[in-house]
Design a protein around this motif. Structure first.
Motif, PDB file in Angstrom:
ATOM      1  N   MET A  68       0.835  -1.219   0.000  1.00 25.16           N
ATOM      2  CA  MET A  68       0.000   0.000   0.000  1.00 25.16           C
ATOM      3  C   MET A  68       0.869   1.269   0.000  1.00 25.16           C
ATOM      4  N   THR A  69       1.963   1.214   0.776  1.00 25.55           N
ATOM      5  CA  THR A  69       2.863   2.376   0.814  1.00 25.55           C
ATOM      6  C   THR A  69       3.794   2.338  -0.399  1.00 25.55           C
ATOM      7  N   ASP A  70       3.859   3.479  -1.139  1.00 25.83           N
ATOM      8  CA  ASP A  70       4.755   3.513  -2.292  1.00 25.83           C
ATOM      9  C   ASP A  70       6.203   3.722  -1.861  1.00 25.83           C
ATOM     10  N   LEU A  71       6.377   4.613  -0.895  1.00 30.86           N
ATOM     11  CA  LEU A  71       7.733   4.924  -0.425  1.00 30.86           C
ATOM     12  C   LEU A  71       7.703   5.014   1.093  1.00 30.86           C
ATOM     13  N   LEU A  72       8.531   4.224   1.727  1.00 26.74           N
ATOM     14  CA  LEU A  72       8.578   4.191   3.185  1.00 26.74           C
ATOM     15  C   LEU A  72       9.933   4.749   3.649  1.00 26.74           C
ATOM     16  N   VAL A  73       9.879   5.830   4.391  1.00 30.15           N
ATOM     17  CA  VAL A  73      11.104   6.424   4.952  1.00 30.15           C
ATOM     18  C   VAL A  73      11.171   5.968   6.403  1.00 30.15           C
ATOM     19  N   GLN A  74      12.146   5.131   6.660  1.00 33.70           N
ATOM     20  CA  GLN A  74      12.114   4.352   7.879  1.00 33.70           C
ATOM     21  C   GLN A  74      13.028   4.861   8.991  1.00 33.70           C
ATOM     22  N   ASP A  75      12.442   5.021  10.170  1.00 32.85           N
ATOM     23  CA  ASP A  75      13.207   5.197  11.396  1.00 32.85           C
ATOM     24  C   ASP A  75      13.984   6.522  11.451  1.00 32.85           C
ATOM     25  N   CYS A  76      13.375   7.594  10.972  1.00 36.66           N
ATOM     26  CA  CYS A  76      14.031   8.902  11.083  1.00 36.66           C
ATOM     27  C   CYS A  76      13.445   9.681  12.265  1.00 36.66           C
ATOM     28  N   HIS A  77      14.093  10.815  12.566  1.00 32.45           N
ATOM     29  CA  HIS A  77      13.511  11.750  13.518  1.00 32.45           C
ATOM     30  C   HIS A  77      12.764  12.796  12.698  1.00 32.45           C
ATOM     31  N   VAL A  78      11.514  13.040  13.033  1.00 25.32           N
ATOM     32  CA  VAL A  78      10.687  13.923  12.203  1.00 25.32           C
ATOM     33  C   VAL A  78      10.466  15.253  12.926  1.00 25.32           C
ATOM     34  N   LEU A  79      10.853  16.335  12.266  1.00 27.43           N
ATOM     35  CA  LEU A  79      10.626  17.663  12.832  1.00 27.43           C
ATOM     36  C   LEU A  79       9.247  18.140  12.407  1.00 27.43           C
ATOM     37  N   VAL A  80       8.416  18.413  13.390  1.00 28.49           N
ATOM     38  CA  VAL A  80       7.083  18.931  13.092  1.00 28.49           C
ATOM     39  C   VAL A  80       7.016  20.371  13.594  1.00 28.49           C
ATOM     40  N   VAL A  81       6.788  21.276  12.656  1.00 25.44           N
ATOM     41  CA  VAL A  81       6.726  22.695  13.002  1.00 25.44           C
ATOM     42  C   VAL A  81       5.290  23.143  12.807  1.00 25.44           C
ATOM     43  N   ASP A  82       4.734  23.701  13.864  1.00 22.32           N
ATOM     44  CA  ASP A  82       3.339  24.129  13.808  1.00 22.32           C
ATOM     45  C   ASP A  82       3.271  25.643  14.026  1.00 22.32           C
ATOM     46  N   GLU A  83       2.290  26.276  13.377  1.00 24.51           N
ATOM     47  CA  GLU A  83       2.179  27.734  13.500  1.00 24.51           C
ATOM     48  C   GLU A  83       1.930  28.140  14.941  1.00 24.51           C
ATOM     49  N   THR A  84       1.139  27.350  15.645  1.00 24.52           N
ATOM     50  CA  THR A  84       0.759  27.776  16.992  1.00 24.52           C
ATOM     51  C   THR A  84       1.462  26.962  18.083  1.00 24.52           C
ATOM     52  N   ASP A  85       1.655  25.684  17.836  1.00 29.41           N
ATOM     53  CA  ASP A  85       2.197  24.829  18.895  1.00 29.41           C
ATOM     54  C   ASP A  85       3.717  24.799  18.943  1.00 29.41           C
ATOM     55  N   GLY A  86       4.376  25.498  18.031  1.00 27.97           N
ATOM     56  CA  GLY A  86       5.829  25.477  18.058  1.00 27.97           C
ATOM     57  C   GLY A  86       6.388  24.232  17.411  1.00 27.97           C
ATOM     58  N   ILE A  87       7.540  23.771  17.911  1.00 21.87           N
ATOM     59  CA  ILE A  87       8.176  22.649  17.251  1.00 21.87           C
ATOM     60  C   ILE A  87       8.190  21.415  18.142  1.00 21.87           C
ATOM     61  N   GLN A  88       8.170  20.291  17.455  1.00 17.94           N
ATOM     62  CA  GLN A  88       8.077  19.010  18.162  1.00 17.94           C
ATOM     63  C   GLN A  88       8.960  18.032  17.391  1.00 17.94           C
ATOM     64  N   LEU A  89       9.622  17.143  18.101  1.00 16.54           N
ATOM     65  CA  LEU A  89      10.452  16.151  17.426  1.00 16.54           C
ATOM     66  C   LEU A  89       9.878  14.764  17.672  1.00 16.54           C
ATOM     67  N   LEU A  90       9.543  14.096  16.584  1.00 15.83           N
ATOM     68  CA  LEU A  90       9.055  12.718  16.696  1.00 15.83           C
ATOM     69  C   LEU A  90      10.246  11.805  16.448  1.00 15.83           C
ATOM     70  N   GLU A  91      10.741  11.193  17.508  1.00 17.60           N
ATOM     71  CA  GLU A  91      11.950  10.360  17.363  1.00 17.60           C
ATOM     72  C   GLU A  91      11.598   8.986  16.823  1.00 17.60           C
ATOM     73  N   ASN A  92      12.460   8.468  15.972  1.00 16.88           N
ATOM     74  CA  ASN A  92      12.317   7.121  15.429  1.00 16.88           C
ATOM     75  C   ASN A  92      10.925   6.862  14.866  1.00 16.88           C
ATOM     76  N   HIS A  93      10.574   7.629  13.877  1.00 12.81           N
ATOM     77  CA  HIS A  93       9.282   7.471  13.216  1.00 12.81           C
ATOM     78  C   HIS A  93       9.472   7.024  11.761  1.00 12.81           C
ATOM     79  N   ASP A  94       8.430   6.454  11.207  1.00  8.59           N
ATOM     80  CA  ASP A  94       8.388   6.105   9.785  1.00  8.59           C
ATOM     81  C   ASP A  94       7.467   7.086   9.064  1.00  8.59           C
ATOM     82  N   ILE A  95       7.849   7.478   7.862  1.00  2.98           N
ATOM     83  CA  ILE A  95       6.972   8.298   7.028  1.00  2.98           C
ATOM     84  C   ILE A  95       6.484   7.430   5.872  1.00  2.98           C
ATOM     85  N   HIS A  96       5.184   7.239   5.813  1.00  3.08           N
ATOM     86  CA  HIS A  96       4.584   6.444   4.735  1.00  3.08           C
ATOM     87  C   HIS A  96       4.097   7.385   3.647  1.00  3.08           C
ATOM     88  N   ILE A  97       4.569   7.178   2.423  1.00  7.14           N
ATOM     89  CA  ILE A  97       4.170   8.024   1.305  1.00  7.14           C
ATOM     90  C   ILE A  97       3.366   7.190   0.313  1.00  7.14           C
TER      91      ILE A  97
END
Lengths: 446, 446
Positions: free
Chosen positions: A1-30
């Motif tokens: 189902m996933t075309d491209l799987l980016v595995q086990d990275c740290h994901v930087l999530v930047v939000d306009e209101t909530d600031g920044i958050q780091l998701l450690e050891n996450h997968d990105i499913h594309i």
């Protein structure tokens, strides 16, 4: 189902209101061109089995693809030819005479070279403003980048040139799987009279497109406009209907407090900020704080390489933050979170793409950059966000994905032949460097 | 006869008076620790046959090793721990409490990590000012770099600490084949009283050494000094005899016009300029132009990584030039030649080493950096000097030679085990990051 799987990275999530958050050891499913899911790393190997393509991103930092909100990318072909000269000489004795040498092929090869440089430095989207833009669009299609393109026109070339830039808008709007969007691109209020600007706005409205324009680039232009027209360049944009359509304003170092309410009343406007160019040309600075407080997004930019030398948004980001502290003589100004919000969220908003770019979250377009922060210059990594802002270099870019497709992996370009491109540009160097001041495409006299 | 032959590179020659010159396709012959000859490339292979070791540098640009005139290199261990805070909080709530965690081993591993970062970015010499400097010297000896080292002392620790810093000077002066020189290093006039500074100058004079000191770091310090002592920090240095010995003054953003004649009358003084730190901490700028016009050399510096984040002199160089243009709102200020003269000739003069460092010419020490300018961000290379100043990145450093010995080749460190060093530092991260404001080594109250 996933075309491209980016595995086990740290994901930087930047939000306009909530600031920044780091998701450690996450997968990105594309899936296709979009992010389907960002989830804690699944080491059961089940996800891996179900993915078409898998990238091991262990230890890498995933950030949204960087956005360059104003450039003249093909100008890389003239890089280094106009140093240490005043703005007047820069235009009249260097840039505009040099551009009289320009051919369609130069734009094509120059755009490819610029896209190679930008992909290598993690820039996935560029709002570009130049000539012969069909050839630039062709380069974008081949490179796999995302671009908002406008064909620059000057008022003294007559209203029929607007028909040409409008035809370009129609030809390429939504091309390359939607990676290419197009903009009407009159040069500036000081090279386009009111009637021309009004006609440009009409074209934009008719096409459902926006306008990408230089305005109030420096305070001297604002003063000249007040003297000649009795109004600021921003007021000119408001009065000619330009601000009734979505607008990208390049630079705005000459924006006055009285301009801010006009920008607030605009349909949708953003201001592109290119700090390296401003330092090198002594242009002053965009009033970032006043604009942001008024709710007007400011985006990062590089301008062209003849003033900026590089097309490196990580460099623009760092300079922006440091210059704000420097000008205020206050290190608490422009904290890390705010700088990163500008880089990712506000830069997307300048292009009107904040719903689809500048965030690594489900539903967003899959423009992802993986950074390798293992270099000596990042160690020890007490603060990942500080390192991203103050230590990261273009050379730390490890992998670049645009629209769900790999453009760079393990620092190797996958869609472009860099040697070939550089060599094609080098073949034209002698011709490109010819400079006859009388043979110029335009005169700077704001 | 030639120990190391660097073959077929382009050699940048920067002269104080003649400006810059590019010798295309030249060979650099190194004998022992010095450059013996720089000559047009000999493709008869005869030279090659007579050389012990040969490096093919075809297409690479040779520049003198970069000089960092003021750093606290081991502070990389605290990198990223004090962002977006005022100078007062930076010292009192962050830096000085953090340094109460410091051990001798931290200095050793921190110095190695910093030297790895500097070698990788083409920095071959560092004037360093920190604690437990025997361990820093040991690291320099192992890395193969060149360093001017001083053991930081505060006045409130009593005059006996000066004996310790003086003993360090004696122990290491001229060590490692002359690569290590040593300096007396009182912290600053605001942490050392007049009597202590006078004693420091006496020690320096007795040892034939110089003094490396912070002074007039920001204008607020100058104002505080005028209020408390009735004289500027520079006047304090003059009156206590510090300026009677060779002196490196760090920062000087608070130097007043009345200080310039005092500096002109000094035995030999140079001022270290660390623009990234000044921007980040909102410190203002060293009056570079006034100092240079008075004949006082200004050198490039990075300060420590807790304010500067990186130890990258190419970055300092670029920021210096761009900030001068920005402040003057004049792009003709600080042209390329002048910026490169500061980087190479004046930075060597700040350390009193202008006869042996900062020029690729016979008789000079063989500290050579080879840059690879083939990357997309340099193409096409219309102006090599512009590209060096405005486009070159640390990652373009291909080869580093110090004292005639290869420390980095094809981007690989030859003398240091980077993984081991980074991992040793990382082991201590939790301990290093502990911060108890009451447990600080000093109080900032200028």
């Amino acid at each position: 189902m996933t075309d491209l799987l980016v595995q086990d990275c740290h994901v930087l999530v930047v939000d306009e209101t909530d600031g920044i958050q780091l998701l450690e050891n996450h997968d990105i499913h594309i899936v296709g061109q979009r992010i389907e899911r960002v989830a804690p790393h699944d080491n059961q190997a089940q996800a891996t089995a179900l993915a078409t393509e898998v990238i091991n991103a262990s230890g890498l930092l995933a950030i949204p693809g960087l956005i360059n909100t104003h450039a003249h990318a093909p100008m890389v072909i003239f890089r280094g030819l106009a140093e240490d000269v005043s703005i007047e000489r820069w235009f009249n004795e260097y840039m505009w005479p040099l551009e009289s040498n320009l051919t369609e092929d130069d734009v094509y090869w120059g755009m490819l070279l610029a896209l190679a440089e930008m992909i290598e430095s993690g820039v996935t989207t560029v709002a570009d403003h130049y000539f012969y833009m069909d050839r630039a669009a062709q380069a974008v299609r081949e490179a796999g980048s995302r671009a908002a393109l406008g064909w620059n026109v000057f008022g003294d070339q007559g209203r029929e040139t607007l028909a040409r830039t409008a035809a370009f808008v129609e030809r390429w709007q939504g091309a390359a799987n939607g990676r290419i969007t197009t903009w009407i691109a009159p040069h500036a209020p000081y090279t386009c009279d009111d009637e021309f600007l009004r006609a440009a706005a009409d074209h934009a409205r008719a096409l459902g497109a926006g306008i990408h324009i230089h305005a109030a680039e420096v305070m001297a232009q604002t003063e000249a406009s007040l003297a000649a027209r009795g109004k600021t360049p921003i007021q000119v944009l408001a009065d000619t209907g330009v601000l009734d359509v979505p607008t990208i304003i390049a630079h705005g170092c000459g924006i006055l407090p009285q301009d801010i309410p006009l920008l607030q009343q605009a349909a949708r406007v953003g201001v592109a900020h290119a700090p390296k160019t401003y330092m090198k040309l002594g242009m002053g600075l965009t009033p970032i704080n006043a604009l942001r407080q008024a709710g007007i997004p400011v985006g990062l930019a590089t301008d062209g390489a003849v003033s900026n030398n590089t097309l490196d948004i990580l460099e623009s980001l760092r300079l922006m933050a440091m210059l704000q502290k420097h000008e205020a003589r206050d290190p608490e100004v422009m904290p890390i979170t705010q700088a990163l919000q500008i880089a990712f969220r506000d830069s997307a908003a300048v292009l009107g793409l904040e719903q689809s770019l500048g965030k690594l979250a489900p539903g967003f377009l899959a423009d992802v950059v993986l950074l390798d922060l293992s270099g000596a210059h990042h160690q020890p990594l007490h603060s990942l966000s500080a390192s991203l802002l103050y230590n990261a270099r273009a050379a730390d870019v490890h992998t670049v994905i645009v629209d769900g497709r790999l453009l760079l992996h393990e620092r190797r370009l996958l869609t472009l032949d860099k040697e070939r491109i550089a060599s094609e540009v080098r073949r034209s160097m002698a011709r490109l460097a010819q400079r006859v001041p009388e043979k110029r495409i335009q005169v700077y006299s704001p």
